[in-house]
Motif scaffolding. Structure first.
Motif, PDB file in Angstrom:
ATOM      1  N   ILE A 580      30.992  48.005  56.270  1.00  0.00           N
ATOM      2  CA  ILE A 580      29.466  48.227  56.600  1.00  0.00           C
ATOM      3  C   ILE A 580      28.852  47.282  57.791  1.00  0.00           C
ATOM      4  O   ILE A 580      28.073  47.738  58.518  1.00  0.00           O
ATOM      5  CB  ILE A 580      28.525  47.905  55.394  1.00  0.00           C
ATOM      6  CG1 ILE A 580      28.865  49.305  54.549  1.00  0.00           C
ATOM      7  CG2 ILE A 580      27.124  48.077  55.891  1.00  0.00           C
ATOM      8  CD1 ILE A 580      28.028  49.200  53.223  1.00  0.00           C
ATOM      9  N   ASP A 581      29.404  45.987  57.841  1.00  0.00           N
ATOM     10  CA  ASP A 581      29.159  45.082  58.762  1.00  0.00           C
ATOM     11  C   ASP A 581      29.409  45.678  60.220  1.00  0.00           C
ATOM     12  O   ASP A 581      28.591  45.315  61.122  1.00  0.00           O
ATOM     13  CB  ASP A 581      29.979  43.458  58.598  1.00  0.00           C
ATOM     14  CG  ASP A 581      29.349  43.099  57.462  1.00  0.00           C
ATOM     15  OD1 ASP A 581      28.418  43.412  56.771  1.00  0.00           O
ATOM     16  OD2 ASP A 581      30.046  42.162  57.080  1.00  0.00           O
ATOM     17  N   ASN A 582      30.697  46.631  60.578  1.00  0.00           N
ATOM     18  CA  ASN A 582      30.787  46.730  61.605  1.00  0.00           C
ATOM     19  C   ASN A 582      30.553  48.165  62.319  1.00  0.00           C
ATOM     20  O   ASN A 582      31.053  49.327  62.891  1.00  0.00           O
ATOM     21  CB  ASN A 582      32.221  46.666  62.059  1.00  0.00           C
ATOM     22  CG  ASN A 582      32.934  45.406  61.993  1.00  0.00           C
ATOM     23  OD1 ASN A 582      32.021  44.499  62.618  1.00  0.00           O
ATOM     24  ND2 ASN A 582      33.853  44.918  61.549  1.00  0.00           N
ATOM     25  N   GLN A 613      23.305  45.169  49.770  1.00  0.00           N
ATOM     26  CA  GLN A 613      23.126  43.972  50.450  1.00  0.00           C
ATOM     27  C   GLN A 613      23.712  43.931  51.839  1.00  0.00           C
ATOM     28  O   GLN A 613      22.962  43.574  52.549  1.00  0.00           O
ATOM     29  CB  GLN A 613      23.781  42.888  49.550  1.00  0.00           C
ATOM     30  CG  GLN A 613      23.399  41.312  49.857  1.00  0.00           C
ATOM     31  CD  GLN A 613      22.062  41.401  50.032  1.00  0.00           C
ATOM     32  OE1 GLN A 613      21.246  41.777  49.087  1.00  0.00           O
ATOM     33  NE2 GLN A 613      21.585  40.275  51.179  1.00  0.00           N
ATOM     34  N   ALA A 614      24.751  44.669  51.855  1.00  0.00           N
ATOM     35  CA  ALA A 614      25.545  44.721  53.122  1.00  0.00           C
ATOM     36  C   ALA A 614      24.786  45.462  54.317  1.00  0.00           C
ATOM     37  O   ALA A 614      24.697  45.051  55.457  1.00  0.00           O
ATOM     38  CB  ALA A 614      26.924  45.135  53.058  1.00  0.00           C
ATOM     39  N   ALA A 615      24.341  46.697  53.756  1.00  0.00           N
ATOM     40  CA  ALA A 615      23.294  47.385  54.450  1.00  0.00           C
ATOM     41  C   ALA A 615      22.358  46.813  54.803  1.00  0.00           C
ATOM     42  O   ALA A 615      21.877  46.888  56.239  1.00  0.00           O
ATOM     43  CB  ALA A 615      23.048  48.908  53.823  1.00  0.00           C
ATOM     44  N   MET A 616      21.475  46.114  54.227  1.00  0.00           N
ATOM     45  CA  MET A 616      20.127  45.427  54.471  1.00  0.00           C
ATOM     46  C   MET A 616      20.561  44.153  55.519  1.00  0.00           C
ATOM     47  O   MET A 616      19.891  44.231  56.601  1.00  0.00           O
ATOM     48  CB  MET A 616      19.617  44.909  53.477  1.00  0.00           C
ATOM     49  CG  MET A 616      18.875  45.971  52.422  1.00  0.00           C
ATOM     50  SD  MET A 616      17.825  45.208  51.186  1.00  0.00           S
ATOM     51  CE  MET A 616      18.918  44.266  50.222  1.00  0.00           C
ATOM     52  N   GLU A 617      21.626  43.640  55.532  1.00  0.00           N
ATOM     53  CA  GLU A 617      22.058  42.373  56.223  1.00  0.00           C
ATOM     54  C   GLU A 617      22.384  43.057  57.684  1.00  0.00           C
ATOM     55  O   GLU A 617      22.198  42.556  58.675  1.00  0.00           O
ATOM     56  CB  GLU A 617      22.888  41.439  55.533  1.00  0.00           C
ATOM     57  CG  GLU A 617      22.595  40.763  54.502  1.00  0.00           C
ATOM     58  CD  GLU A 617      23.976  40.178  53.875  1.00  0.00           C
ATOM     59  OE1 GLU A 617      24.874  40.440  54.401  1.00  0.00           O
ATOM     60  OE2 GLU A 617      23.751  39.222  52.791  1.00  0.00           O
ATOM     61  N   SER A 646       9.789  44.252  49.182  1.00  0.00           N
ATOM     62  CA  SER A 646       9.738  42.702  50.064  1.00  0.00           C
ATOM     63  C   SER A 646      10.417  43.244  51.099  1.00  0.00           C
ATOM     64  O   SER A 646       9.896  42.726  52.258  1.00  0.00           O
ATOM     65  CB  SER A 646      10.191  41.666  49.123  1.00  0.00           C
ATOM     66  OG  SER A 646      11.623  41.901  48.919  1.00  0.00           O
ATOM     67  N   GLU A 647      11.553  43.829  51.286  1.00  0.00           N
ATOM     68  CA  GLU A 647      12.286  43.936  52.711  1.00  0.00           C
ATOM     69  C   GLU A 647      11.507  44.856  53.623  1.00  0.00           C
ATOM     70  O   GLU A 647      11.495  44.798  54.718  1.00  0.00           O
ATOM     71  CB  GLU A 647      13.682  44.560  52.329  1.00  0.00           C
ATOM     72  CG  GLU A 647      14.625  43.763  51.339  1.00  0.00           C
ATOM     73  CD  GLU A 647      14.974  42.772  52.307  1.00  0.00           C
ATOM     74  OE1 GLU A 647      15.034  42.439  53.285  1.00  0.00           O
ATOM     75  OE2 GLU A 647      15.578  41.842  51.656  1.00  0.00           O
ATOM     76  N   VAL A 648      10.975  45.877  52.928  1.00  0.00           N
ATOM     77  CA  VAL A 648      10.207  46.837  53.852  1.00  0.00           C
ATOM     78  C   VAL A 648       8.784  46.321  54.405  1.00  0.00           C
ATOM     79  O   VAL A 648       8.634  46.250  55.608  1.00  0.00           O
ATOM     80  CB  VAL A 648       9.563  48.008  52.897  1.00  0.00           C
ATOM     81  CG1 VAL A 648       8.868  48.872  53.614  1.00  0.00           C
ATOM     82  CG2 VAL A 648      10.870  49.001  52.348  1.00  0.00           C
ATOM     83  N   GLN A 649       8.357  45.466  53.552  1.00  0.00           N
ATOM     84  CA  GLN A 649       6.815  44.875  53.916  1.00  0.00           C
ATOM     85  C   GLN A 649       7.308  43.598  55.088  1.00  0.00           C
ATOM     86  O   GLN A 649       6.701  43.486  56.231  1.00  0.00           O
ATOM     87  CB  GLN A 649       6.307  43.918  52.781  1.00  0.00           C
ATOM     88  CG  GLN A 649       4.912  43.391  53.279  1.00  0.00           C
ATOM     89  CD  GLN A 649       4.040  44.524  53.872  1.00  0.00           C
ATOM     90  OE1 GLN A 649       4.030  45.431  53.068  1.00  0.00           O
ATOM     91  NE2 GLN A 649       3.343  44.228  54.851  1.00  0.00           N
ATOM     92  N   GLU A 650       8.726  43.021  54.997  1.00  0.00           N
ATOM     93  CA  GLU A 650       9.001  42.117  55.950  1.00  0.00           C
ATOM     94  C   GLU A 650       9.179  42.664  57.229  1.00  0.00           C
ATOM     95  O   GLU A 650       8.544  42.072  58.410  1.00  0.00           O
ATOM     96  CB  GLU A 650      10.285  41.519  55.547  1.00  0.00           C
ATOM     97  CG  GLU A 650      10.704  40.474  56.626  1.00  0.00           C
ATOM     98  CD  GLU A 650      12.217  39.936  56.516  1.00  0.00           C
ATOM     99  OE1 GLU A 650      12.968  39.131  57.293  1.00  0.00           O
ATOM    100  OE2 GLU A 650      12.937  40.132  55.177  1.00  0.00           O
ATOM    101  N   ILE A 651       9.639  44.000  57.364  1.00  0.00           N
ATOM    102  CA  ILE A 651       9.838  44.652  58.651  1.00  0.00           C
ATOM    103  C   ILE A 651       8.483  44.931  59.224  1.00  0.00           C
ATOM    104  O   ILE A 651       8.445  45.091  60.267  1.00  0.00           O
ATOM    105  CB  ILE A 651      10.844  46.011  58.326  1.00  0.00           C
ATOM    106  CG1 ILE A 651      12.130  45.433  58.059  1.00  0.00           C
ATOM    107  CG2 ILE A 651      10.745  46.708  59.702  1.00  0.00           C
ATOM    108  CD1 ILE A 651      13.014  44.738  59.124  1.00  0.00           C
ATOM    109  N   GLU A 652       7.921  45.626  58.238  1.00  0.00           N
ATOM    110  CA  GLU A 652       6.241  45.867  58.709  1.00  0.00           C
ATOM    111  C   GLU A 652       5.609  44.958  59.336  1.00  0.00           C
ATOM    112  O   GLU A 652       5.111  45.016  60.477  1.00  0.00           O
ATOM    113  CB  GLU A 652       5.665  46.549  57.704  1.00  0.00           C
ATOM    114  CG  GLU A 652       4.062  47.117  57.840  1.00  0.00           C
ATOM    115  CD  GLU A 652       4.099  48.306  58.822  1.00  0.00           C
ATOM    116  OE1 GLU A 652       3.052  48.208  59.741  1.00  0.00           O
ATOM    117  OE2 GLU A 652       5.171  48.888  58.688  1.00  0.00           O
TER     118      GLU A 652
END
Length: 749
Positions: A580-582, A613-617, A646-652
């Protein structure tokens, strides 16, 4: 000094051009007579005093000049003596020497009153330069001018795509102007981008070629985009007029051949960049139903209002006369025998074709090409056209079932087995691995090229592909009917791309699933054999070596076939630390997470936390620009309910902060700021979604005021509406014009 290649005109084109030339020269209208029964008269004017001017047009391209002189002396002069006109004018596309002109003058005296009433190629060129409006009025004449043809042969075009230059040249020989051209040309000039959509075979690529030729003739550099929009950005030159051409930009047969990473954003960004550039144009083609699918899948494409940039080519664009011209041009320009061409002058032959409810330019072209290259009984070409219009598949079915040898059919199957064009190097390796000889391969290519297969060179590699998408459609249906052959083909699979095509086949043909489920063990063997195969050669980004992409295909296929074996292959790919990283395509990553999250199998469920986790990173790895932030937001929206809030809000929060900075800068400096106009359009659209954008984003109103005009409410350039022009009187005029056109196939030359 502009010249015109009159040899590339049809007989009917030549006569129509001559009519306009001499009407402009003499200042009075000329009657035009149908070929064949004119007794030596093509054009005529009767003066009030009873004197008569006769103009005879001789389009002389297939025989030498000496035969023209002999024809005038032995045959035409007798007709003229019977007519006894007050003045006789001869116009010919042949190049006349002084000696030839003197002999013709002597044969036609006293009716040709002066040698200046004999017009050869050079004299007609001079008149066309004098009357430029005539050149523009006759699109096919203008498209055969020396400036257009020399531009198509320019080194910069040939370097990038010799095949495209050849395709444009072929198109210009047979193109019949119709209403879609005016709509598309107006749209392209107004918005700088034009998406040409329509059903298969309706003429999308033909129209795109003509538009490209128009701009090439105006000194635009032609850039063909083959697989990645970075090709356009890499070759962008602010100081050079350029037209970018992207054929089948959403894939040929299904959306599974989808846009790559951020390709939807990059596509819109390029369209906006082109829109604000005075010397840039962008032409794209796609099947209409694939465009509809893309707008459903890609929110940005739907939000962009693609309809405002889309010209739909519809069967209504093909009036009776246009249909007649399409048929006539293909017959006239073909290599068919003179006797066979003359058959099409018979209304009993051409009327059923022109009036057929399934009339389709591609079927006309393909059937004529078949008769030229493959048919053992070419005199049946008119019957074959009707058969193919009744059943479009029959054109390829007839060739495959009755005219091709086993090796040639195997080559078609091999090309079909991957979802895109394939390099000759890969074809050669696969062919020889199946004990085929290179001599046999080259012979098969030579037989198929020009009808069902095309070859072209890009980035120093030779590629093979189907001549047009309808061949791939046919081969899919053919193999699903000839199931034994399809299963035999699958037994020989050795590459991931071939397994991927199985998934695409299931997505576009529901009946394929039943066949594959009944032979699941065979599919599992092929998938196991191919999952870690080296990628096929490509001239762009080689997505086939992307482990995340492969894992997504295998997960999806394993779920569809309910196969633990195929899912285990996907598991092994995802176990790789950098799968997923690549990743290249965010949609691959989204689908991997979605499949694992919804899986019933414990083995897949156990993989979900690490994959998420890999996808979000991966998506948060670079958020340094607005497009990357917007892509991350879109990514998380697709995984709504899966990604922590929390991840969605961080991007927003980060998007809001970035938007504040960009809007503030644009409100103060406008187009002179460092921000790109196309990005600001997205930023302001984002801000406008807030109930009170002026309070949240300092300078919002000022920034909006400094944006160039919006085209959201501009009129659409879409389908032709059938109106009062389609009257009985105009249809009668069109019928007479078509009859005259087809009659000209009875040729003196």
């Amino acid at each position: 000094m502009e010249t015109f290649d009159l040899s590339r005109l049809t007989d009917f084109d030549f006569e129509a051009v001559c009519k306009d030339i001499f009407e402009a020269e003499y200042g009075f209208p000329l009657e035009i007579f149908s070929p064949g029964a004119d007794a030596g008269i093509d054009l005529r004017y009767l003066h009030a005093g009873g004197s008569e001017l006769v103009v005879q047009c001789k389009h002389w391209v297939r025989s030498p000049r000496s035969k023209l002189v002999a024809y005038i002396r032995d045959i035409e002069s007798r007709k003229v003596k019977k007519l006894r006109p007050s003045r006789y004018v001869l116009a010919t596309s042949a190049e006349l020497t002084k000696d030839a002109k003197d002999k013709i003058y002597k044969a036609l005296t006293p009716y040709v009153t002066t040698p200046s009433d004999i017009y050869g190629r050079h004299e007609l060129d001079a008149l066309l330069r004098k009357h430029e409006n005539i050149v523009r009025r006759h699109l096919r004449l203008w498209l055969t001018s020396a400036s257009v043809l020399s531009s198509l042969l320019h080194k910069s075009i040939l370097t990038r795509s010799r095949q495209l230059a050849n395709d444009l040249d072929t198109t210009l020989r047979t193109y019949a102007p119709n209403e879609s051209y005016a709509r598309a040309a107006e749209l392209l000039e107004a918005r700088h981008s034009c998406v040409i959509a329509g059903i298969p075979g309706i003429g999308k690529t033909t129209l795109a070629h003509v538009l490209c030729a128009k701009y090439v003739s105006a000194s635009y550099e032609l850039i063909e985009v083959s697989s990645d929009l970075e090709e356009a950005n890499a070759l962008w030159d602010d100081d050079v007029p350029q037209i970018f051409y992207y054929d089948d930009f959403l894939g040929q047969t299904a959306l599974e051949e989808k846009l790559g990473k951020n390709e939807d954003s990059r596509l819109l960004s390029l369209m906006r960049r082109v829109a604000t550039a005075r010397n840039k144009r962008f032409v794209l083609t796609t099947r209409e139903y694939i465009l509809a699918q893309a707008r459903q899948r890609y929110e940005k494409l739907d939000r962009h209002r693609f309809d405002l940039h889309t010209c739909v080519v519809d069967i209504a664009d093909y009036t009776y006369r246009t249909r007649g011209e399409i048929l006539y041009n293909h017959i006239y320009m073909s290599g068919l025998s003179r006797e066979l061409k003359e058959r099409f002058a018979d209304p009993r032959v051409y009327l059923p074709i022109i009036r057929h409810p399934n009339f389709n330019p591609r079927i006309i072209a393909a059937t004529v090409a078949e008769a030229e290259l493959l048919s053992s009984d070419p005199e049946d070409v008119d019957r074959r056209i009707i058969e193919n219009l009744h059943s479009p598949r029959s054109i390829w079915s007839h060739i495959v079932n009755h005219q091709l040898k086993e090796a040639e059919v195997h080559l078609l199957e091999l090309i079909f087995s991957v979802s895109r064009d394939i390099s000759f190097q890969d074809v050669q390796e696969i062919w020889t691995s199946l004990d085929g000889s290179l001599r046999q391969l080259r012979h098969s290519i030579s037989i198929l090229e020009g009808t069902m297969v095309r070859t072209y060179r890009k980035s120093s590699k030779v590629f093979l592909g189907f001549h047009n998408p309808s061949v791939r459609d046919f081969m899919r249906d053919y193999l699903l009917e000839e199931q034994g052959g399809f299963l035999s083909l699958i037994r020989r699979f050795s590459h991931f791309e071939q397994v991927e095509n199985i998934l695409i086949t299931v997505s576009v043909r529901a009946e394929a699933l039943q066949l594959f489920m009944a032979n699941k063990a065979l599919l599992e063997e092929a998938a196991t054999r191919s999952y870690d195969s080296p990628g096929l050669h490509d001239d762009g980004v080689n997505r086939s070596v992307d482990l995340a992409h492969r894992a997504r295909v295998y997960l999806h296929l394993g779920e569809v076939l309910d196969s633990e074996v195929i899912l285990d292959c996907a598991h092994r790919m995802l176990d790789e630390d950098d799968a997923i990283d690549n990743a290249y395509d965010p949609h691959d990553v989204v689908e991997i997470v979605q499949i694992l999250h919804g899986a019933n199998r414990q083995s897949l469920r156990r993989m979900f936390p690490d994959a998420l986790q890999a996808a979000m990173e991966w998506i948060k790895g670079d958020l340094s620009s607005w497009p990357l932030l917007a892509s991350a937001k879109s990514f998380f929206e697709e995984l709504s309910g899966i990604v922590p809030e929390s991840e969605v809000q961080e991007i927003e929060d980060r998007m809001q902060a970035e938007a504040q900075d960009l809007i503030r800068g644009w409100s103060e400096e406008g187009p002179d700021s460092m921000s790109d106009h196309s990005i600001m359009e997205d930023v302001l659209a984002y801000a406008s979604e807030y109930a009170n954008p002026e309070e949240i984003f300092d300078g919002y109103a000022e920034a909006v005021a400094q944006m160039p005009y919006s085209d959201w409410d501009e009129p659409e350039f879409n389908r032709r509406e059938v109106g009062s022009s389609d009257s009985c009187s105009s249809l009668l005029e069109e019928s007479r014009a078509v009859a005259s056109m087809m009659e000209s196939l009875r040729d003196d030359d």
